[in-house]
Design a protein around this motif. Structure first.
Motif, PDB file in Angstrom:
ATOM      1  N   LEU A  60      31.493  43.820  33.199  1.00 43.32           N
ATOM      2  CA  LEU A  60      32.323  43.784  34.388  1.00 43.32           C
ATOM      3  C   LEU A  60      31.634  44.439  35.569  1.00 43.32           C
ATOM      4  O   LEU A  60      30.999  45.479  35.442  1.00 43.32           O
ATOM      5  CB  LEU A  60      33.646  44.517  34.122  1.00 43.32           C
ATOM      6  N   GLU A  86      35.811  43.565  39.365  1.00 42.38           N
ATOM      7  CA  GLU A  86      36.620  43.266  38.184  1.00 42.38           C
ATOM      8  C   GLU A  86      37.188  44.534  37.566  1.00 42.38           C
ATOM      9  O   GLU A  86      38.338  44.556  37.125  1.00 42.38           O
ATOM     10  CB  GLU A  86      35.781  42.489  37.169  1.00 42.38           C
ATOM     11  N   VAL A  97      40.650  36.790  43.032  1.00 45.41           N
ATOM     12  CA  VAL A  97      39.392  36.308  42.453  1.00 45.41           C
ATOM     13  C   VAL A  97      38.799  35.204  43.331  1.00 45.41           C
ATOM     14  O   VAL A  97      37.587  35.156  43.546  1.00 45.41           O
ATOM     15  CB  VAL A  97      39.611  35.828  40.998  1.00 45.41           C
ATOM     16  N   ARG A 109      37.319  36.933  46.534  1.00 46.27           N
ATOM     17  CA  ARG A 109      36.581  38.190  46.320  1.00 46.27           C
ATOM     18  C   ARG A 109      35.424  38.375  47.284  1.00 46.27           C
ATOM     19  O   ARG A 109      35.010  39.489  47.579  1.00 46.27           O
ATOM     20  CB  ARG A 109      36.128  38.305  44.872  1.00 46.27           C
TER      21      ARG A 109
END
Length: 168
Positions: A2, A6, A42, A45
């Motif tokens: 990650l 995240e 997401v 981002r």
């Protein structure tokens, strides 16, 4: 593995859910809002400034999703889950009306039959008892149930204007 985005996103999930619950007061809707927030975050981002805190941005996304949901519901009106309320399912109005009228006519005609025939028809046709079970309930032989049922069906058909002998 990650990345920072995240990791912060996953860490913010409980806080986002708590905020969503405070807005909508329904756990199922709160979960949907959090999911929408994560999806939008997401997708966007790349717009997050490096080094900026992620939570305020996520709260803004969640609040906008909540406002969107409210607007959508206002234009849709009341929604009913058809699976939870099967009577709300779409029905053919003409067929439903015809069936309701036929049922009323049948009940009215059934009331005019002699009690012995009416009892047998109700037990066998409506309550779906076998001839033997109906005979046990009425305290008569199964043959008597069958003959009363046959006579009752013919009488009921005549009273309802479904006399097959006249049709032939």
């Amino acid at each position: 593995m990650l990345d920072d985005f995240e990791t912060e996103l996953v860490a913010a999930l409980p806080v986002l859910r708590r905020y969503a619950l405070s807005l909508c007061r329904r756990p199922d809707m709160a979960d949907d809002l959090v999911q929408t927030t994560v999806e939008r975050a997401v997708e966007a981002r790349g717009r997050v400034e490096p080094g900026a805190r992620l939570q305020p941005w996520l709260f803004r996304i969640l609040r906008n999703a909540w406002i969107d949901t409210g607007r959508r519901q206002a234009t849709r009106g009341t929604e009913i889950d058809v699976h939870a309320t099967p009577e709300a399912a779409v029905t053919d109005g003409a067929r439903a009306t015809e069936a309701s009228l036929m049922l009323k006519q049948t009940v009215a005609a059934l009331e005019t039959l002699p009690a012995d025939q009416r009892d047998v028809i109700v037990l066998v046709c409506f309550e779906e008892l076998t001839y033997a079970e109906a005979a046990g309930v009425l305290g008569v032989p199964a043959g008597t149930v069958m003959s009363r049922l046959a006579r009752g069906r013919v009488a009921l058909a005549r009273r309802m204007g479904i006399d097959r002998a006249a049709d032939a």
